[in-house]
Design a protein around this motif. Structure first.
Motif, short mmCIF file in Angstrom:
data_model
loop_
_atom_site.label_atom_id
_atom_site.label_comp_id
_atom_site.label_asym_id
_atom_site.label_seq_id
_atom_site.Cartn_x
_atom_site.Cartn_y
_atom_site.Cartn_z
N GLU A 1 -2.02 18.85 56.06
CA GLU A 1 -0.88 19.56 56.64
C GLU A 1 -1.08 19.63 58.15
O GLU A 1 -2.21 19.79 58.62
CB GLU A 1 -0.78 20.98 56.07
CG GLU A 1 -0.47 21.04 54.59
CD GLU A 1 0.96 20.67 54.25
OE1 GLU A 1 1.86 20.91 55.10
OE2 GLU A 1 1.18 20.14 53.16
N SER A 2 0.01 19.50 58.89
CA SER A 2 -0.10 19.48 60.34
C SER A 2 1.15 20.06 61.01
O SER A 2 2.24 19.97 60.47
CB SER A 2 -0.29 18.02 60.79
OG SER A 2 -0.29 17.92 62.19
N ALA B 1 1.11 19.23 64.43
CA ALA B 1 0.77 18.54 65.67
C ALA B 1 1.97 17.99 66.44
O ALA B 1 1.91 17.86 67.65
CB ALA B 1 -0.22 17.40 65.39
N PHE B 2 3.05 17.68 65.74
CA PHE B 2 4.19 17.05 66.41
C PHE B 2 5.38 17.99 66.53
O PHE B 2 6.52 17.56 66.66
CB PHE B 2 4.58 15.75 65.71
CG PHE B 2 3.44 14.76 65.61
CD1 PHE B 2 2.52 14.63 66.64
CD2 PHE B 2 3.29 13.98 64.49
CE1 PHE B 2 1.47 13.73 66.56
CE2 PHE B 2 2.24 13.07 64.40
CZ PHE B 2 1.33 12.94 65.43
N GLY B 3 5.11 19.29 66.50
CA GLY B 3 6.16 20.27 66.72
C GLY B 3 6.91 20.68 65.48
O GLY B 3 7.92 21.38 65.57
N LYS B 4 6.45 20.26 64.31
CA LYS B 4 7.08 20.64 63.05
C LYS B 4 6.06 20.48 61.94
O LYS B 4 5.08 19.75 62.09
CB LYS B 4 8.33 19.81 62.77
CG LYS B 4 8.05 18.33 62.57
CD LYS B 4 9.30 17.53 62.33
CE LYS B 4 9.52 17.31 60.85
NZ LYS B 4 10.59 16.39 60.54
N ARG B 5 6.30 21.13 60.83
CA ARG B 5 5.39 21.03 59.69
C ARG B 5 5.61 19.68 59.00
O ARG B 5 6.73 19.28 58.71
CB ARG B 5 5.65 22.16 58.70
CG ARG B 5 4.69 22.15 57.52
CD ARG B 5 4.85 23.38 56.63
NE ARG B 5 4.78 24.64 57.37
CZ ARG B 5 3.65 25.21 57.81
NH1 ARG B 5 2.50 24.62 57.60
NH2 ARG B 5 3.69 26.36 58.46
N LEU B 6 4.49 18.98 58.77
CA LEU B 6 4.52 17.72 58.05
C LEU B 6 3.14 17.41 57.51
O LEU B 6 2.20 18.16 57.73
CB LEU B 6 5.00 16.57 58.96
CG LEU B 6 4.34 16.38 60.34
CD1 LEU B 6 2.98 15.73 60.25
CD2 LEU B 6 5.23 15.54 61.22
N LYS B 7 3.03 16.31 56.79
CA LYS B 7 1.73 15.86 56.29
C LYS B 7 1.33 14.60 57.04
O LYS B 7 2.06 13.62 57.02
CB LYS B 7 1.78 15.56 54.79
CG LYS B 7 1.78 16.76 53.91
CD LYS B 7 1.70 16.34 52.46
CE LYS B 7 1.88 17.56 51.58
NZ LYS B 7 2.00 17.18 50.17
N GLU B 8 0.18 14.68 57.70
CA GLU B 8 -0.39 13.47 58.30
C GLU B 8 -1.12 12.72 57.18
O GLU B 8 -1.73 13.35 56.31
CB GLU B 8 -1.36 13.82 59.42
CG GLU B 8 -0.67 14.39 60.64
CD GLU B 8 -1.65 14.60 61.78
OE1 GLU B 8 -2.23 13.60 62.26
OE2 GLU B 8 -1.83 15.76 62.18
N GLN B 9 -1.02 11.41 57.20
CA GLN B 9 -1.63 10.59 56.18
C GLN B 9 -2.48 9.49 56.82
O GLN B 9 -2.03 8.85 57.77
CB GLN B 9 -0.58 9.93 55.28
CG GLN B 9 0.28 10.91 54.53
CD GLN B 9 1.35 10.22 53.72
OE1 GLN B 9 1.95 9.25 54.17
NE2 GLN B 9 1.58 10.72 52.51
#
Length: 168
Positions: free
Chosen positions: A150-151, A153-161
């Motif tokens: 979970e991240s 990092a780019f200004g919104k909640r997302l999953k880095e893979q």
């Protein structure tokens, strides 16, 4: 743009020219901002990575593929060397009107050819769960999802893979 675009109408060069780095940083920021709601932090991340790439650039180990059509950059991909004969795939993007014509597959094939020619033992990349079409290209070449987190990092909640390819 007039008529249907054919992948054969797009040229791909492997040399950087003045303005390329800034343009690629700009297009990543704009495209991912418009299409996915990424913030300025994503553009800053790309800028840092481009600086790192250029600073360590070795033409025998690193490569860019810059897709152009009608004197305009329409796609980009780079291979960046890491320690121990490992390569990182970074900053793969295509302008929206150039998706679905086989350009992504062609660029990915060029990446894999260079990876093998340089005798890299493995390759990896980071992406997000919001890019299933890109993940499909990676999986087709043998990359496997190895990590998810979970991240914000780019200004919104997302999953880095993270995807890895071993034994090239």
């Amino acid at each position: 743009m007039k008529g249907k675009i054919n992948v054969d109408d797009v040229s791909i060069r492997t040399t950087l020219q003045p303005g390329d780095l800034g343009y690629i940083i700009y297009r990543h920021g704009k495209l991912y901002g418009d299409e996915y709601g990424y913030g300025v932090s994503f553009e800053s991340y790309v800028a840092g990575g481009m600086y790192e790439f250029h600073k360590a650039y070795d033409p025998s180990k690193d490569r860019v593929w810059i897709a152009e059509h009608d004197h305009r950059i329409v796609g980009f991909l780079l291979l960046m060397h890491r320690e121990n004969r490992v390569a990182q795939l970074r900053y793969f993007y295509l302008e929206a009107e150039y998706r679905g014509i086989g350009l992504g597959k062609k660029m990915m094939s060029l990446y894999m050819d260079f990876l093998r020619a340089c005798n890299y033992t493995s390759s990896y990349l980071w992406t997000t769960d919001e890019l299933p079409a890109a993940a499909s290209l990676y999986k087709r070449e043998g990359f496997r999802l190895t990590e998810e987190k979970e991240s914000m990092a780019f200004g919104k909640r997302l999953k880095e893979q993270r995807y890895d390819l071993v034994a090239v």
